[in-house]
Design an enzyme around this catalytic site. Structure first.
Site, PDB file in Angstrom:
ATOM      1  N   ASP A 168      54.482  45.408  68.827  1.00 26.60           N
ATOM      2  CA  ASP A 168      54.383  46.536  68.790  1.00 26.60           C
ATOM      3  C   ASP A 168      53.533  47.197  67.802  1.00 26.60           C
ATOM      4  O   ASP A 168      53.539  48.287  67.189  1.00 26.60           O
ATOM      5  CB  ASP A 168      55.925  47.462  68.583  1.00 26.60           C
ATOM      6  CG  ASP A 168      56.723  47.012  69.920  1.00 26.60           C
ATOM      7  OD1 ASP A 168      56.041  46.974  70.901  1.00 26.60           O
ATOM      8  OD2 ASP A 168      57.918  46.941  69.731  1.00 26.60           O
ATOM      9  N   GLU A 169      52.620  46.244  67.145  1.00 28.01           N
ATOM     10  CA  GLU A 169      51.584  46.632  66.164  1.00 28.01           C
ATOM     11  C   GLU A 169      50.704  47.606  66.539  1.00 28.01           C
ATOM     12  O   GLU A 169      49.989  48.379  65.771  1.00 28.01           O
ATOM     13  CB  GLU A 169      50.775  45.256  65.779  1.00 28.01           C
ATOM     14  CG  GLU A 169      51.644  44.207  65.491  1.00 28.01           C
ATOM     15  CD  GLU A 169      52.129  43.082  66.358  1.00 28.01           C
ATOM     16  OE1 GLU A 169      52.020  43.553  67.467  1.00 28.01           O
ATOM     17  OE2 GLU A 169      52.777  42.287  65.979  1.00 28.01           O
TER      18      GLU A 169
ATOM     19  N   LYS B 192      48.392  46.918  69.485  1.00 30.37           N
ATOM     20  CA  LYS B 192      47.511  46.104  70.371  1.00 30.37           C
ATOM     21  C   LYS B 192      47.002  46.595  71.380  1.00 30.37           C
ATOM     22  O   LYS B 192      45.679  46.742  71.761  1.00 30.37           O
ATOM     23  CB  LYS B 192      48.308  44.704  70.870  1.00 30.37           C
ATOM     24  CG  LYS B 192      49.008  43.826  69.828  1.00 30.37           C
ATOM     25  CD  LYS B 192      49.674  42.674  70.350  1.00 30.37           C
ATOM     26  CE  LYS B 192      50.841  43.219  71.189  1.00 30.37           C
ATOM     27  NZ  LYS B 192      52.139  43.819  70.371  1.00 30.37           N
TER      28      LYS B 192
ATOM     29  N   GLY C 158      55.174  46.229  76.008  1.00 31.46           N
ATOM     30  CA  GLY C 158      54.935  47.788  76.205  1.00 31.46           C
ATOM     31  C   GLY C 158      53.723  47.832  75.331  1.00 31.46           C
ATOM     32  O   GLY C 158      53.691  48.044  74.254  1.00 31.46           O
ATOM     33  N   HIS C 159      52.563  48.515  76.214  1.00 30.61           N
ATOM     34  CA  HIS C 159      51.348  48.409  75.185  1.00 30.61           C
ATOM     35  C   HIS C 159      50.834  49.957  75.655  1.00 30.61           C
ATOM     36  O   HIS C 159      50.437  50.386  76.722  1.00 30.61           O
ATOM     37  CB  HIS C 159      50.049  47.438  75.799  1.00 30.61           C
ATOM     38  CG  HIS C 159      50.506  46.183  75.403  1.00 30.61           C
ATOM     39  ND1 HIS C 159      49.708  45.088  75.384  1.00 30.61           N
ATOM     40  CD2 HIS C 159      51.669  45.651  74.751  1.00 30.61           C
ATOM     41  CE1 HIS C 159      50.047  43.973  75.083  1.00 30.61           C
ATOM     42  NE2 HIS C 159      51.337  44.283  74.435  1.00 30.61           N
TER      43      HIS C 159
ATOM     44  N   GLN D 249      53.530  40.579  72.465  1.00 28.64           N
ATOM     45  CA  GLN D 249      54.572  40.373  71.554  1.00 28.64           C
ATOM     46  C   GLN D 249      53.584  40.097  70.232  1.00 28.64           C
ATOM     47  O   GLN D 249      52.654  40.794  69.997  1.00 28.64           O
ATOM     48  CB  GLN D 249      55.435  39.084  71.856  1.00 28.64           C
ATOM     49  CG  GLN D 249      56.484  39.453  73.036  1.00 28.64           C
ATOM     50  CD  GLN D 249      55.613  39.404  74.169  1.00 28.64           C
ATOM     51  OE1 GLN D 249      55.159  38.279  74.780  1.00 28.64           O
ATOM     52  NE2 GLN D 249      56.100  40.363  75.000  1.00 28.64           N
TER      53      GLN D 249
ATOM     54  N   THR E 185      60.326  35.248  71.608  1.00 27.47           N
ATOM     55  CA  THR E 185      60.228  35.351  73.067  1.00 27.47           C
ATOM     56  C   THR E 185      59.997  33.832  73.609  1.00 27.47           C
ATOM     57  O   THR E 185      59.907  32.857  72.836  1.00 27.47           O
ATOM     58  CB  THR E 185      59.290  36.316  73.646  1.00 27.47           C
ATOM     59  OG1 THR E 185      59.266  36.522  74.862  1.00 27.47           O
ATOM     60  CG2 THR E 185      57.734  35.803  73.267  1.00 27.47           C
TER      61      THR E 185
ATOM     62  N   ARG F 281      63.425  51.155  66.871  1.00 25.00           N
ATOM     63  CA  ARG F 281      62.827  49.649  66.231  1.00 25.00           C
ATOM     64  C   ARG F 281      63.562  49.632  64.658  1.00 25.00           C
ATOM     65  O   ARG F 281      63.493  50.659  64.199  1.00 25.00           O
ATOM     66  CB  ARG F 281      61.508  49.747  66.078  1.00 25.00           C
ATOM     67  CG  ARG F 281      60.711  49.731  67.690  1.00 25.00           C
ATOM     68  CD  ARG F 281      59.212  49.639  67.595  1.00 25.00           C
ATOM     69  NE  ARG F 281      58.510  49.758  68.985  1.00 25.00           N
ATOM     70  CZ  ARG F 281      57.617  50.384  69.326  1.00 25.00           C
ATOM     71  NH1 ARG F 281      56.963  51.284  68.299  1.00 25.00           N
ATOM     72  NH2 ARG F 281      57.081  50.668  70.436  1.00 25.00           N
TER      73      ARG F 281
END
Ligand code: GDP
Ligand code: IMO
Ligand code: MG
Length: 422
Positions: free
Chosen positions: A13-14, A16, A40-41, A222, A237, A303
């Site tokens: 979740d950075e 990407k 999730g992008h 991820q 993962t 988060r």
């Protein structure tokens, strides 16, 4: 031409999706190399916010080809929903979205196995997204999996039944109620839609594209700390999220890799269970969560938030061979009294500056450097020269510590809120 790789350096979740979308105009092909609908992008542009799970984040570009590589696992039901979302936005995916025949399929019973396994783990659960990722990769390495190419075979249904029967035997070992049949109609309907898609042998397609001088960007899912080998195992993962995963997940030789773009947040988040040395359990953690809207793009879970962790980032930069860094969500930290940066750990009584084997429990304590924060709303800024001195100093400090240039500073979720640092 070389293949550039873009991947997350933290626990996912950075940002990407946003950066792939921003960079797509420079590439002919965007190719996802691992993961599945656990990802999730999020992309934001022209007032639209869109979350992609399996489909590469270059799909909104008018001409770029998007490839789902062999390393990806696909849930036909989620994939169908993604396509329906794209249809509503008039995206012509038929001509520019190709799927590797070697990508593996997530079956309804994989999702049940994921849920049963997590349920059985109780308080030790991984915090999986419950999308069937672990069981599907287990069947891949166990040599039992069903692949996209199998859909084209005449005995696809009997292959499916054989695998589901195996899963039922496994499920019977758990204290877990299930009804596979109830999930099957939707799955097979979605397989019918998948059949209409363009399947390719992506390693051959990409080899030719590289020969023809096309520019390729490999998109990771991820983050490096969730990598099956190098992450905080077992709270990871089930795929290789690191740069090497782009080679195995697309069929690209290591000597074809060019730049490796490493994306990180100006702070740190994690969703799901597992160690997180710099996690904040106080109001500052809640403030970061609120300011950063830190809720999962796939599961909606809050988060966990904390300060940036340099030993962990250095580790990820090293494992990936990162050539360029991109710092996300700088705007979220605006107006905090100060910013903390973890530079070392106190580990079993010793001061260390690397990520050790076991960071679970109370054996690790972060040591912080405290820096001044910027008191400026960054979200409307477009040029490095507009940035407040404290933020420039933060960028310069991180570049020095991480020995890698930061080439993008992101100051908001929208495509336009992206500042290039040349
Ligand atoms: P990904 O999984 O790495 O693609 O990241 P996600 O989409 O799961 O999570 C990143 C979240 O942060 C999304 O909601 C993005 O819209 C948002 N985002 C990305 N970059 C920025 C930024 O620079 N500032 C802010 N405030 N939000 C951002
Ligand atoms: P993107 O691509 C953040 C986490 C889950 C859980 C662990 C294992 O959006 O950055 P899994 O479903 O893979 O078995 O879950 O990994 N996780 C992610 N966290 N971003 C993701 O993807 C994630 N994909 C999986 O929360 O802790
Ligand atoms: Mg995400």
């Amino acid at each position: 031409m070389a293949v550039d790789v873009l991947l997350g350096l933290q626990w996912g979740d950075e940002g990407k999706g946003k950066i792939v979308d921003v960079l797509t105009s420079k590439y002919d092909i965007i190719a996802r190399f691992q993961g599945g609908p656990n990802a999730g992008h999020t992309l934001e542009f022209d007032g639209i916010k869109h979350v992609l799970h399996t489909i590469p984040s270059g799909i909104f570009h008018p001409t770029a080809i998007n490839i789902i590589g062999n390393g990806v696992v696909i849930d036909p039901i989620i994939f169908k929903k993604e396509l329906e979302g794209l249809k509503k936005l008039n995206v012509n995916f038929k001509e520019k979205l190709f799927i590797s025949r070697k990508a593996h399929l997530i079956l309804p019973s994989h999702k049940l196995l994921d849920a049963a396994s997590e349920h059985a783990k109780g308080k030790d659960k991984i915090g999986s997204t419950l999308k069937g990722i672990g069981p599907t990769y287990m069947d891949k390495t166990g040599r039992n999996g069903l692949r996209i190419g199998d859909i084209e075979l005449p005995d696809f249904t009997s292959r499916y039944t054989k695998l589901v029967n195996k899963h039922k035997q496994l499920l019977n070992h758990f204290d877990f109620e299930y009804d596979v049949e109830a999930m099957e109609k939707e799955w097979f309907d979605s397989i019918d839609l998948l059949k209409e898609m363009h399947f390719i042998d992506s390693e051959q397609y990409l080899a030719q594209a590289i020969k023809d001088g096309k520019n390729v960007l490999a998109e990771g899912a991820q983050g490096s700390l969730l990598d099956i080998d190098f992450g905080t195992y077992p709270f990871v993962t089930s795929s290789n999220t690191v740069a090497a995963g782009a080679c195995t997940g697309l069929g690209i030789a290591p000597n074809k890799i060019g730049d490796v773009f490493g994306i990180f947040k100006a702070y740190l988040t994690r969703v799901g269970s597992g160690p997180f040395p710099t996690e904040l359990h106080d109001t500052t953690g809640v403030d970061i969560q609120k300011a950063g809207n830190e809720f999962g793009a796939t599961t909606g879970r809050p988060r966990r938030c904390g300060w940036i962790d340099l030993p962990a980032l250095k580790y990820a930069i090293n494992v990936n061979g990162v050539t360029k860094l991109m710092m996300m969500k700088a705007d979220v930290l605006s107006n905090f009294p100060t910013i903390k940066v973890c530079t070392h750990y106190k580990y079993n009584g010793e001061i260390i500056d690397y990520l050790p084997y076991n960071i679970e429990g109370d054996n690790i304590e972060p040591i912080y450097n405290e820096l001044p924060c910027w008191k400026v709303d960054l979200t409307g800024l477009t040029d490095m020269s507009d940035l407040p001195k404290e933020l420039i100093d933060y960028v310069t400090y991180l570049e020095k510590e991480l020995e890698t240039p930061i080439t993008i500073v992101s100051v908001g979720p929208d495509r336009t809120q992206t500042i290039l640092n040349n």
